[in-house]
Design a protein around this motif. Structure first.
Motif, PDB file in Angstrom:
ATOM      1  N   GLU A  79      38.378  37.987  45.839  1.00  0.00           N
ATOM      2  CA  GLU A  79      38.651  36.991  46.877  1.00  0.00           C
ATOM      3  C   GLU A  79      37.345  36.357  47.380  1.00  0.00           C
ATOM      4  O   GLU A  79      37.263  35.144  47.590  1.00  0.00           O
ATOM      5  CB  GLU A  79      39.390  37.707  48.015  1.00  0.00           C
ATOM      6  CG  GLU A  79      39.843  36.840  49.164  1.00  0.00           C
ATOM      7  CD  GLU A  79      41.010  35.935  48.804  1.00  0.00           C
ATOM      8  OE1 GLU A  79      41.698  36.209  47.805  1.00  0.00           O
ATOM      9  OE2 GLU A  79      41.190  34.932  49.524  1.00  0.00           O
ATOM     10  N   LYS A  80      36.313  37.188  47.553  1.00  0.00           N
ATOM     11  CA  LYS A  80      35.018  36.667  48.018  1.00  0.00           C
ATOM     12  C   LYS A  80      34.413  35.716  46.982  1.00  0.00           C
ATOM     13  O   LYS A  80      33.812  34.706  47.334  1.00  0.00           O
ATOM     14  CB  LYS A  80      34.049  37.820  48.305  1.00  0.00           C
ATOM     15  CG  LYS A  80      34.394  38.516  49.601  1.00  0.00           C
ATOM     16  CD  LYS A  80      33.413  39.613  49.927  1.00  0.00           C
ATOM     17  CE  LYS A  80      33.779  40.173  51.303  1.00  0.00           C
ATOM     18  NZ  LYS A  80      33.569  41.592  51.444  1.00  0.00           N
ATOM     19  N   LEU A  81      34.594  36.055  45.713  1.00  0.00           N
ATOM     20  CA  LEU A  81      34.057  35.179  44.663  1.00  0.00           C
ATOM     21  C   LEU A  81      34.798  33.844  44.644  1.00  0.00           C
ATOM     22  O   LEU A  81      34.199  32.784  44.441  1.00  0.00           O
ATOM     23  CB  LEU A  81      34.146  35.883  43.313  1.00  0.00           C
ATOM     24  CG  LEU A  81      33.197  37.078  43.169  1.00  0.00           C
ATOM     25  CD1 LEU A  81      33.532  37.893  41.938  1.00  0.00           C
ATOM     26  CD2 LEU A  81      31.749  36.600  43.124  1.00  0.00           C
ATOM     27  N   VAL A  82      36.108  33.901  44.876  1.00  0.00           N
ATOM     28  CA  VAL A  82      36.887  32.652  44.937  1.00  0.00           C
ATOM     29  C   VAL A  82      36.380  31.796  46.099  1.00  0.00           C
ATOM     30  O   VAL A  82      36.126  30.594  45.964  1.00  0.00           O
ATOM     31  CB  VAL A  82      38.399  32.950  45.084  1.00  0.00           C
ATOM     32  CG1 VAL A  82      39.175  31.672  45.379  1.00  0.00           C
ATOM     33  CG2 VAL A  82      38.936  33.624  43.828  1.00  0.00           C
ATOM     34  N   LYS A  83      36.183  32.441  47.244  1.00  0.00           N
ATOM     35  CA  LYS A  83      35.676  31.709  48.428  1.00  0.00           C
ATOM     36  C   LYS A  83      34.318  31.085  48.128  1.00  0.00           C
ATOM     37  O   LYS A  83      34.047  29.953  48.523  1.00  0.00           O
ATOM     38  CB  LYS A  83      35.523  32.677  49.605  1.00  0.00           C
ATOM     39  CG  LYS A  83      36.807  32.945  50.368  1.00  0.00           C
ATOM     40  CD  LYS A  83      36.470  33.383  51.808  1.00  0.00           C
ATOM     41  CE  LYS A  83      37.709  33.385  52.663  1.00  0.00           C
ATOM     42  NZ  LYS A  83      38.496  34.614  52.503  1.00  0.00           N
ATOM     43  N   SER A  84      33.459  31.830  47.432  1.00  0.00           N
ATOM     44  CA  SER A  84      32.085  31.360  47.215  1.00  0.00           C
ATOM     45  C   SER A  84      32.045  30.032  46.468  1.00  0.00           C
ATOM     46  O   SER A  84      31.245  29.155  46.797  1.00  0.00           O
ATOM     47  CB  SER A  84      31.255  32.417  46.479  1.00  0.00           C
ATOM     48  OG  SER A  84      31.598  32.479  45.101  1.00  0.00           O
ATOM     49  N   VAL A  85      32.910  29.865  45.486  1.00  0.00           N
ATOM     50  CA  VAL A  85      32.876  28.590  44.754  1.00  0.00           C
ATOM     51  C   VAL A  85      33.508  27.465  45.576  1.00  0.00           C
ATOM     52  O   VAL A  85      33.066  26.317  45.541  1.00  0.00           O
ATOM     53  CB  VAL A  85      33.535  28.683  43.349  1.00  0.00           C
ATOM     54  CG1 VAL A  85      32.694  29.529  42.422  1.00  0.00           C
ATOM     55  CG2 VAL A  85      34.971  29.178  43.391  1.00  0.00           C
ATOM     56  N   LEU A  86      34.529  27.834  46.353  1.00  0.00           N
ATOM     57  CA  LEU A  86      35.200  26.795  47.142  1.00  0.00           C
ATOM     58  C   LEU A  86      34.353  26.341  48.330  1.00  0.00           C
ATOM     59  O   LEU A  86      34.597  25.279  48.900  1.00  0.00           O
ATOM     60  CB  LEU A  86      36.562  27.308  47.622  1.00  0.00           C
ATOM     61  CG  LEU A  86      37.575  27.595  46.508  1.00  0.00           C
ATOM     62  CD1 LEU A  86      38.867  28.165  47.083  1.00  0.00           C
ATOM     63  CD2 LEU A  86      37.867  26.338  45.687  1.00  0.00           C
ATOM     64  N   LEU A  87      33.357  27.152  48.696  1.00  0.00           N
ATOM     65  CA  LEU A  87      32.483  26.801  49.826  1.00  0.00           C
ATOM     66  C   LEU A  87      31.263  25.994  49.390  1.00  0.00           C
ATOM     67  O   LEU A  87      30.438  25.616  50.216  1.00  0.00           O
ATOM     68  CB  LEU A  87      32.009  28.083  50.531  1.00  0.00           C
ATOM     69  CG  LEU A  87      33.044  28.729  51.460  1.00  0.00           C
ATOM     70  CD1 LEU A  87      32.618  30.154  51.819  1.00  0.00           C
ATOM     71  CD2 LEU A  87      33.218  27.891  52.714  1.00  0.00           C
ATOM     72  N   ALA A  88      31.132  25.730  48.110  1.00  0.00           N
ATOM     73  CA  ALA A  88      29.940  25.023  47.624  1.00  0.00           C
ATOM     74  C   ALA A  88      29.896  23.590  48.168  1.00  0.00           C
ATOM     75  O   ALA A  88      30.939  22.946  48.308  1.00  0.00           O
ATOM     76  CB  ALA A  88      29.941  25.007  46.095  1.00  0.00           C
ATOM     77  N   PRO A  89      28.679  23.111  48.451  1.00  0.00           N
ATOM     78  CA  PRO A  89      28.566  21.698  48.827  1.00  0.00           C
ATOM     79  C   PRO A  89      28.761  20.820  47.596  1.00  0.00           C
ATOM     80  O   PRO A  89      28.530  21.268  46.463  1.00  0.00           O
ATOM     81  CB  PRO A  89      27.130  21.598  49.338  1.00  0.00           C
ATOM     82  CG  PRO A  89      26.397  22.689  48.638  1.00  0.00           C
ATOM     83  CD  PRO A  89      27.383  23.805  48.397  1.00  0.00           C
ATOM     84  N   SER A  90      29.188  19.572  47.817  1.00  0.00           N
ATOM     85  CA  SER A  90      29.330  18.638  46.682  1.00  0.00           C
ATOM     86  C   SER A  90      29.065  17.232  47.184  1.00  0.00           C
ATOM     87  O   SER A  90      29.207  16.956  48.384  1.00  0.00           O
ATOM     88  CB  SER A  90      30.742  18.734  46.082  1.00  0.00           C
ATOM     89  OG  SER A  90      31.704  18.336  47.034  1.00  0.00           O
ATOM     90  N   GLY A  91      28.681  16.360  46.267  1.00  0.00           N
ATOM     91  CA  GLY A  91      28.397  14.971  46.625  1.00  0.00           C
ATOM     92  C   GLY A  91      29.582  14.343  47.351  1.00  0.00           C
ATOM     93  O   GLY A  91      30.712  14.404  46.868  1.00  0.00           O
ATOM     94  N   SER A  92      29.311  13.765  48.527  1.00  0.00           N
ATOM     95  CA  SER A  92      30.347  13.141  49.363  1.00  0.00           C
ATOM     96  C   SER A  92      31.530  14.075  49.617  1.00  0.00           C
ATOM     97  O   SER A  92      32.642  13.611  49.871  1.00  0.00           O
ATOM     98  CB  SER A  92      30.851  11.838  48.737  1.00  0.00           C
ATOM     99  OG  SER A  92      29.789  10.948  48.548  1.00  0.00           O
TER     100      SER A  92
END
Ligand SMILES: Cc1cc2nc3c(=O)[nH]c(=O)nc-3n(C[C@H](O)[C@H](O)[C@H](O)COP(=O)(O)O)c2cc1C
Length: 177
Positions: free
Chosen positions: A25-38
């Motif tokens: 679950e933490k790994l799933v959160k980590s990718v979804l929390l990444a910043p992205s352009g705009s």
């Protein structure tokens, strides 16, 4: 954070131990929390835990992907390359956040590169992954992050490893140190 960055090393040998649900679950959160352009989040992720699929993914490239065979998890990072020209930056930032998160919770990880790599003389690594995991044509495959409990110890980075001569102050050529 610096301590974590010094200690994180690529792990290519994994124990035959599954990853607990709360860590997944933490790994799933980590990718979804990444910043992205705009904040466009031009990505999707396939979390592969199926042993048979991981073993097949291990053959996507030569030695570079063999480590996936014993990994408990492969995180496949997909970019919406038709929608955002920053998809490579956006997916790779998510990838490194997953690696740092993995290490922060006692797991090891290693990047397996897919984009612009070949499976064999005629098939790209991307096509191989796409067919195996039934990924649509509109998605580009950047990499797979192999994750699992480490079965090897890697020395942390030391001050001597750091290439301070590549860092400048104010103007190119003016050494930081
Ligand atoms: C863009 C990128 C592609 C990589 N591709 C692979 C790969 O296909 N297979 C592999 O075993 N390691 C791969 N690695 C891991 C690097 O070899 C590793 O990060 C580098 O040697 C530094 O070692 P460290 O991660 O222990 O600090 C890749 C890393 C990056 C950032």
């Amino acid at each position: 954070m610096i301590d974590l960055l010094m200690k994180r090393r690529s792990i290519r040998k994994f124990k035959d131990v599954h990853i607990e649900a709360d860590k997944l679950e933490k790994l799933v959160k980590s990718v979804l929390l990444a910043p992205s352009g705009s904040n466009q989040r031009p990505w999707e992720f396939v979390f592969v835990t199926d042993r048979g699929l991981l073993e097949t993914l291990a053959t996507v490239r030569d030695r570079s992907s063999a480590l996936l065979k014993d990994a408990a998890l492969g995180i496949v990072l997909l970019g919406e390359s038709d929608r955002r020209d920053t998809w490579i930056e956006d997916t790779t930032i998510a990838a490194i956040l997953a690696q740092l998160t993995a290490h922060s919770i006692g797991l090891g990880s290693c990047w397996v590169h897919i984009r612009n790599r070949m499976h064999n003389d005629t098939k790209t690594a991307e096509q191989f992954v796409r067919e195996l995991l039934e990924i649509p044509e509109q998605r580009s495959v950047e990499c797979i992050i192999a994750v699992g409990y480490p079965d090897e110890q890697r020395a942390p980075r030391s001050e001597e490893d750091l290439e301070y001569d590549k860092v400048y102050r104010n103007k190119y050529g003016l050494k930081y140190r």
